[in-house]
Structure formats: structure tokens, C-alpha cells
Design a protein around this motif. Structure first.
Motif, PDB file in Angstrom:
ATOM      1  N   GLU A  50       0.733  -1.135  -0.020  1.00 15.33           N
ATOM      2  CA  GLU A  50       0.033  -0.043  -0.033  1.00 15.33           C
ATOM      3  C   GLU A  50       0.806   1.261  -0.083  1.00 15.33           C
ATOM      4  O   GLU A  50       1.956   1.254   0.491  1.00 15.33           O
ATOM      5  N   SER A  51       0.096   2.268  -0.467  1.00 15.21           N
ATOM      6  CA  SER A  51       0.871   3.482  -0.662  1.00 15.21           C
ATOM      7  C   SER A  51       0.779   3.973   0.816  1.00 15.21           C
ATOM      8  O   SER A  51      -0.178   4.201   1.447  1.00 15.21           O
ATOM      9  N   PRO A 276     -17.145   7.699   0.115  1.00 15.17           N
ATOM     10  CA  PRO A 276     -15.698   7.724  -0.281  1.00 15.17           C
ATOM     11  C   PRO A 276     -15.070   6.257   0.067  1.00 15.17           C
ATOM     12  O   PRO A 276     -15.485   5.537   0.879  1.00 15.17           O
ATOM     13  N   PRO A 277     -13.903   5.895  -0.503  1.00 21.89           N
ATOM     14  CA  PRO A 277     -13.332   4.540  -0.018  1.00 21.89           C
ATOM     15  C   PRO A 277     -12.882   4.511   1.230  1.00 21.89           C
ATOM     16  O   PRO A 277     -12.518   5.522   1.802  1.00 21.89           O
ATOM     17  N   GLN A 278     -13.237   3.244   1.823  1.00 24.04           N
ATOM     18  CA  GLN A 278     -12.528   3.048   2.932  1.00 24.04           C
ATOM     19  C   GLN A 278     -11.167   2.704   3.226  1.00 24.04           C
ATOM     20  O   GLN A 278     -10.506   2.059   2.631  1.00 24.04           O
ATOM     21  N   THR A 279     -10.601   3.638   3.937  1.00 16.14           N
ATOM     22  CA  THR A 279      -9.191   3.514   4.217  1.00 16.14           C
ATOM     23  C   THR A 279      -8.734   3.448   5.332  1.00 16.14           C
ATOM     24  O   THR A 279      -8.729   4.048   6.314  1.00 16.14           O
ATOM     25  N   VAL A 281      -6.169   3.405   8.471  1.00 13.87           N
ATOM     26  CA  VAL A 281      -4.819   4.227   8.493  1.00 13.87           C
ATOM     27  C   VAL A 281      -3.813   3.892   9.732  1.00 13.87           C
ATOM     28  O   VAL A 281      -4.358   3.017  10.452  1.00 13.87           O
ATOM     29  N   HIS A 282      -2.711   4.315   9.695  1.00 12.07           N
ATOM     30  CA  HIS A 282      -1.823   4.119  10.842  1.00 12.07           C
ATOM     31  C   HIS A 282      -2.333   4.715  12.073  1.00 12.07           C
ATOM     32  O   HIS A 282      -2.865   5.701  12.043  1.00 12.07           O
TER      33      HIS A 282
END
Ligand SMILES: Nc1ncnc2c1ncn2[C@@H]1O[C@H](COP(=O)(O)OP(=O)(O)OP(=O)(O)O)[C@@H](O)[C@H]1O
Ligand SMILES: Nc1ncnc2c1ncn2[C@@H]1O[C@H](COP(=O)(O)OP(=O)(O)OP(=O)(O)O)[C@@H](O)[C@H]1O
Ligand code: SF4
Ligand code: SF4
Ligand SMILES: [Mg+2]
Ligand SMILES: [Mg+2]
Lengths: 324, 338
Positions: A50-51, A276-279, A281-282
Motif C-alpha cells: 500500500e501507498s 468515499p473509499p474506506q481506508t 490508517v496508521h
């Protein structure tokens, strides 16, 4: 089993985030959650993922540029964050980096000679001019550039030639390990093929090892022996490149392999959604459960309560999923 | 007949270096209408970015446009900078190839995304920031982790690229130029971004000019394609027709060099790693382009007549109302794909 050139053990890297107000506690962000990778001498290990998952951070930690909060980096048997100045300089000759941008990474005011001899000048202070010139001739020949290139400036070269210059600079201290962070992503496919072929030739001739970061799974398949897939600061799958890409076991790797656009496939088909896309995160520290659970299509109850550990698929292949 | 949104006719970009002048881009014809998608692929240094920068009015010093370059019926070549500013960002926007040089390192990402809407649409700071927040969510940088107050250096390469995408689409431009918009992204995030571009085109009728070296992306995203080599368009047509035939030997070479192809064959233990099919030789320097086919020195189909004149971009087929053209005296006829 051959000798191990690079071994990272439980690397943890955190960044301090700006505090929202002077009264609040400074927040930190953990971007490497105990990353351990191993690379055998003469082999290549690809890092995909992943980016924002921490690939460049891992590369910087391996290069000795950003000290991790905990964990070790061992290169050719040296714990590089435990070395003193002189020993580190000696060890630094053994590993070099190539970065993504062939335009930005070469100083336009300097000749190619100055650029590629910079690592020897800073790392091998005693070296005399004649020996330095011999080295320059040697690396220019290795990357297939004429000797006359040494007196030109970067803007006189095309993108592919500039990337050869970056490789020449990385080779000049005769390193055993090269860390390459997206070395070909700025190049068109025919020049990309030239640079990859060159890297393979040099590997066979000089026994180099590569830690090779790329988003292009085709490129990674062409040049690496093993691949590690990163997601949110963790290696979620690791194994022989061909096997992992042909039959990925972790749901994230499966999503990655399925998303590769293919020529001849015609216009893309997609399901339209207005959300919106589910992302995922850290976060500041470790999470309970699987970090991929928020978007995992095959999530079960256990995924939210128990953190998966790396499970062996074969003796040389593992995946961090309860159901791998 | 209405005029196309973007029209380049015989457009060249000329570089002056001391007393000498060379064409970095030569004689390009392109048309693009609202809602259409055109892809540009080709060799590094072939002039793809300079073509895009010419449309944006952002060519480097010492370069100028010759020929026709018009947008919505208005000739842009030689437009005064003050008027260009009203187009740029509002009607024509660009996702630049190098995020680090395009983003302002000392300005927060929220302010950079909101700027266009405040400037061009006269929105209040609060409204523009609400919009910026929504855009960041759409490019996969959700709150609170990706606060508007972050600075570019606190982001990874691919995250910076997505901030730039949010900036470019903020004002819903009529024409979006995307120069390698997804090179720094993994394929799952790339798919999200391509969805976002699809939505923008379908919902607002934006025209897309997509520059990429990813043949998979161009095949999935565009209707028509132009292949560039040494400053010229050497093959153009419907994307699937060009992929199916690849009449120009350079177009074929480009495809053969792609790691999608042969090199993916499984390797036996102990066997040497298979090499990729690079095209031998290098592109001629723009200052030393020959007065004949500039691919001749690298072409395995070259014949004597190839070294006599520059091949014109000739019609080789028509599919529907789209022409398939190739600049080669000996175009390949055998299909490479069904
Ligand atoms: N200086 C910094 N301060 C705060 N956060 C940072 C900083 N540098 C990187 N990060 C964060 O750390 C995470 C890992 O970044 P890194 O650059 O290693 O990602 P990457 O895997 O190389 O991504 P990409 O593929 O997009 O280049 C990202 O989420 C990024 O936002
Ligand atoms: N500022 C400049 N001054 C002089 N020549 C330049 C300048 N910028 C670019 N060029 C030259 O113009 C030509 C076209 O460059 P351009 O950036 O359009 O290539 P490109 O097709 O976008 O390549 P890439 O795929 O590598 O991005 C190249 O030969 C390049 O060396
Ligand atoms: S552990 Fe569960 S949530 Fe995580 S990847 Fe495996 S199935 Fe998905
Ligand atoms: S014109 Fe001749 S040299 Fe040029 S691409 Fe065609 S066959 Fe090759
Ligand atoms: Mg990175
Ligand atoms: Mg470019």
C-alpha cells in the motif's frame, strides 16, 4: 542456505505528529510495527504494498538514515546503529541506495564525474585521484555509458541514462547490497526494460543483492526472488515471488494482484459507489485484531479480537492472516 | 459543427538554445471534446510533458509554441499571462508528473487544495476547506489521520501525489491533464483514483488527457490513444484498435518491452533470470534528429526508403468515425491481438 546480507529484526519506527494545541499531548504515529526481513547474498527481495505502508521508511532505516525507535538492522553481520563513526563509514561502503526520481536526485550543477565519485570521496577519504578515476571508468563501463559522459552535466542525458548514472554512483564503492526505492517507475517501459536488464546483469556479474521497492508487480516479478507485501507497517505476506503472485494467500495480497490493470482488457468495469473509499490508517500504537479487518472481504469474529501472526504456508512462505 | 474543446493543429514546441532552434515537439494534431478520454504514451523524452505544459501555458523559458493551440474556440498561443491565470486551475487543470516540485513545501496541504476554490470560485475559507476535506477523503486520505494542517514532507510519495490530484480536480475543470497520475501508487489505491477520474468525467463532462507509461492503465481508461516518439505522434487511433494492431514498429517494441509480457514466465531453479525485451539503441537527441524516420536506427523493419523522408502520419484504417493513423512507410499489418 547462503549467507545473509541483510537482516532487520522487529523494526519499530514512529513519527511525532504536530500537536493540535499546546495543551494536548504530542501524538505519535507508528509506521513500522516490528518489521523483520531477511535477504540472502546475491538474491533480490521485493517490497510491495500500500501507498503509505512504510516501504520508504523501511528503506531509510536500512540505509542508516533514520534510526528506528527499536529493533536492529544487520548488514553483512554489522548492527549498523551500534557502530561508531569510523566503523559506520567503513560499513557504509557495503550498501548504497538508488532513489525514485532520476531528475531530482542528481545535482544539476555538478558534472557526472563529481556526482558519481561523491560516495568514494566521502567514504574513502584516503583514495588518490588516479585510483578514483579508475573507479569512475570501471562503473561507467559497467552501466554501459561512454567514458566521455563523465564530463557532461545531468541535463544532457535522457531519463534512462540519468538512472544509469544513479546506478553508477551506487556501484562505485563496490557495495554488496543496493537498496532501490522505485528505481524505474519514472521511466517508459522500453527504458525501464534496459535498466532492469542492466541491474540483472550486474547482479550476476558482481553478486549484488537488491532490496527492491516497487508498485509495479510485473517489474517485481521480473527482478526479484522473494517478495514481502506490506500493509500498514506490517509484512502481511512473504515468500517466493512467483508463488505469492500466482496464488496469494493474504486477502490484501489477493486484492493487490486482482487490481493490476491489464492491457487488452478493454475499458474498466466497476461498481459505482458514492461513499468515499474506506481506508484503514496508521495509528499511534498497536491495534487489537487484524489491521486489515476494516476492509477485509473475508473477515470473521476472531479477526476483531485476535491479532493474526505470520503463519507458514510452506517452509519458505508465510502469511499474517487467521485463515491463510 | 461545434469546435472541439481542445484543438492542436500542426502544433510544435520550439526550444532556442543560443543561436540554434530545435523542435522538441513537432507538428502535433490533437482534438479532444468534452467527456472524451485521450491517452498519450511514448518514449521518455519524446515530448509528452512538453505538449501538456504547452496547453497549460507553463512551458520552460526559451520554449515557445508554433501552430494552432486553441481551447474552447480561443487561441491560447501567445495569450497574456494574466488571462492564462483565469484558465489555469479553473478550466484547465493538470496533475503534474513530479509532486515534490509541484507542491509548495511550506504551505499546509489543506490551504493548497482550498486555494483554487477561493481564487477562482470566490468561496469563503470555511467552504473551501470543507470541500478540501471531502476531496482528501475521496483520494483515500481520511480525517483525522490526514489533517488539513499537514505539510507535504509529512507524507509518503503516493500520499503527496494524491494531494496533487485533489488540488487539480478541486474546481471541476473542463479539461484535466493527468501526467503520470498514478506512478507512485499501489494498484489498489490506483484503482480508487481511476474510479474517481471516471466519476469526474461522467458527472461533470470533464475531458481527460492522460499521459502514462502504464499500458494497462491507458488501455482501461481511454477511448483514443496517441503514441509519441522523438517529438512526434507516430500512431494514433481508437485505443483498442491501436493495441490490437500496433502498426508502428516502435509501438510494437514498447509493448514487447512491458513486463506484462514474456518475462513473466516461471523460472526454473538455477536457470538465469530471463531478460526483458528492451528496444536496442537510444532515442536521437532533439538536436540531432535525422531528416528521415527517427526510429530507423533502431527499427528491425527499416528499408532504404525509410532513410529518405520523414514518414507522414498516414491513414491506415477507419473504425466508426475514428481514424487509425501511423507514421511509418511499412506499417505492420498482422494483428497482435484479437
Ligand atoms: N516526516 C514524517 N512525519 C509524519 N509522518 C510521516 C513522515 N514521513 C512519512 N510519514 C508517514 O509514514 C507512513 C509511511 O511512509 P512511507 O514514505 O514509508 O510510505 P511508502 O510505503 O514508501 O509509501 P509510498 O508508496 O506512497 O511511497 C505514511 O503514512 C506517511 O504519511
Ligand atoms: N527545461 C528544458 N530545457 C531544455 N530541454 C528540455 C527542458 N525540459 C525538457 N527538455 C527536453 O525536452 C524533451 C521532451 O521532454 P518531455 O519532458 O516532454 O518528455 P516526456 O515525453 O514527458 O518524457 P518522460 O516520459 O521521461 O516524462 C526532452 O528531450 C528533454 O530533454
Ligand atoms: S485475519 Fe481476518 S481480517 Fe485479517 S486478513 Fe485474515 S481474514 Fe481478513
Ligand atoms: S518508416 Fe521504416 S524505419 Fe521508420 S518505423 Fe517504419 S519501417 Fe521502421
Ligand atoms: Mg515511498
Ligand atoms: Mg514527462
Amino acid at each position: 542456505m547462503s549467507e545473509v546480507i541483510l537482516k532487520t529484526t522487529d523494526l519499530v519506527r514512529e513519527y511525532q505528529m504536530p500537536r493540535p494545541s499546546i495543551f494536548s499531548k504530542q501524538a505519535s504515529l507508528r509506521v513500522l510495527h516490528g518489521v523483520s526481513v531477511e535477504l540472502a547474498a546475491g538474491q533480490s527481495l521485493g517490497i510491495v504494498g500500500e501507498s503509505g505502508s512504510g516501504k520508504s521508511t523501511l528503506a531509510r532505516a536500512v540505509m542508516g538514515l533514520e534510526r528506528p525507535q527499536s529493533g536492529r538492522v544487520n548488514i553483512a553481520g554489522n548492527d549498523i546503529y551500534a557502530l561508531n563513526g569510523a566503523d559506520l563509514r567503513e560499513a557504509r561502503k557495503g550498501f548504497q541506495a538508488i532513489f525514485q526520481d532520476p531528475y531530482g536526485s542528481l545535482d544539476p550543477r555538478h558534472t557526472v564525474r563529481t556526482i558519481i565519485s561523491e560516495p568514494v570521496v566521502s567514504l574513502e577519504r584516503g583514495i588518490d585521484a588516479a585510483a578514483r578515476n579508475r573507479r569512475i571508468a570501471e562503473v561507467l563501463e559497467a552501466v554501459g555509458l561512454p567514458l566521455a559522459s563523465a564530463d557532461k552535466y545531468p541535463h544532457e542525458f535522457s531519463g534512462g541514462q540519468r538512472q544509469r548514472i544513479a546506478i553508477a554512483r551506487a556501484l562505485i564503492t563496490r557495495p554488496a547490497l543496493i537498496v532501490a526505492d522505485e528505481p524505474v517507475s519514472a521511466l517508459d517501459v522500453s527504458i525501464q526494460a534496459q535498466v532492469l536488464n542492466l541491474m540483472m546483469d550486474l547482479q550476476e556479474k558482481l553478486g549484488l543483492s537488491y532490496l527492491f521497492i516497487s508498485h509495479d508487480l510485473g517489474v517485481v516479478r521480473a527482478i526479484t526472488d522473494r517478495v514481502a507485501v506490506m500493509h500498514l507497517g506490517r509484512i502481511v505476506e512473504e515468500g517466493p515471488t512467483g508463488a505469492v503472485f500466482d496464488n496469494p494467500r493474504h486477502p490484501y495480497t489477493q486484492a493487490l494482484v486482482a487490481a493490476v490493470p491489464k492491457p487488452f482488457s478493454g475499458r474498466r468495469k466497476r461498481v459505482r459507489s458514492d461513499a468515499p473509499p474506506q481506508t484503514p490508517v496508521h495509528t499511534a500504537t498497536t491495534v487489537t485484531g487484524c489491521a486489515y479487518a476494516a476492509v477485509c472481504p473475508v473477515r470473521q469474529e476472531i479477526c476483531l479480537t485476535q491479532t493474526p501472526i505470520a503463519k507458514p504456508v510452506t517452509p519458505t512462505w508465510s502469511a499474517r492472516c487467521h485463515f491463510a | 459543427m461545434t469546435r472541439p474543446l481542445l484543438q492542436l493543429a500542426g502544433m510544435s514546441v520550439e526550444l532556442s538554445a543560443g543561436p540554434s532552434r530545435v523542435d522538441i515537439v513537432s507538428d502535433v494534431d490533437l482534438e479532444l471534446n468534452r467527456g472524451e478520454r485521450l491517452g498519450i504514451v511514448g518514449e521518455s523524452g519524446s515530448g509528452k510533458s512538453m505538449t501538456a505544459l504547452a496547453v497549460m501555458g507553463l512551458l520552460p523559458e526559451r520554449m515557445r509554441v508554433r501552430g494552432e493551440l486553441s481551447f474552447d474556440g480561443r487561441n491560447l498561443a501567445g495569450l497574456p499571462e494574466a488571462e492564462y491565470c483565469r484558465y489555469r486551475g479553473r478550466r484547465v487543470a493538470m496533475i503534474f508528473q513530479e509532486p515534490m516540485t509541484a507542491l509548495n513545501p511550506v504551505k499546509s496541504i489543506g490551504a493548497q487544495i482550498a486555494e483554487g476554490r477561493r481564487l477562482h470560485l470566490g468561496e469563503t475559507r470555511a467552504d473551501a476547506e470543507t470541500k478540501a476535506r471531502a476531496l482528501l477523503d475521496r483520494v483515500g486520505l481520511p480525517a483525522p489521520r490526514f489533517d488539513l494542517d499537514l505539510y507535504p514532507h509529512q507524507l509518503s510519495g503516493g500520499q503527496r501525489q494524491r494531494v496533487m490530484i485533489a488540488m487539480a480536480i478541486a474546481c471541476e475543470p473542463d479539461l484535466l491533464i493527468a501526467d503520470e497520475p498514478t506512478t507512485a501508487l499501489d494498484v489498489t489505491v490506483q484503482a480508487q483514483i481511476l474510479d474517481l477520474l471516471d466519476d469526474l468525467i461522467e458527472d461533470t463532462g470533464t475531458a481527460l488527457l492522460l499521459i502514462t507509461h502504464d499500458l494497462g492503465v491507458v488501455s482501461e481508461m481511454t477511448d483514443r490513444i496517441a503514441v509519441m516518439y522523438a517529438g512526434r505522434i507516430i500512431e494514433t487511433g481508437r485505443t483498442d484498435d491501436v493495441f490490437a494492431r500496433m502498426a508502428h514498429p516502435y509501438a510494437r517494441g514498447l509493448f514487447a518491452a512491458s513486463p506484462h509480457g514474456a518475462a513473466l514466465a516461471r523460472r526454473q531453479a538455477g536457470e538465469a533470470r530471463p531478460r526483458l525485451n528492451a528496444i536496442p539503441g537510444i532515442v536521437p537527441d532533439p538536436f540531432a534528429r535525422p531528416p528521415y524516420c527517427s526510429f530507423a536506427e533502431r527499427c528491425s523493419f527499416a528499408e532504404p526508403d525509410c532513410r529518405r523522408a520523414i514518414p507522414p502520419l498516414d491513414l491506415i484504417n477507419t473504425d466508426g468515425n475514428v481514424q487509425h493513423r501511423a507514421a511509418c512507410f511499412h506499417p505492420r499489418a498482422r494483428m497482435v491481438a484479437p
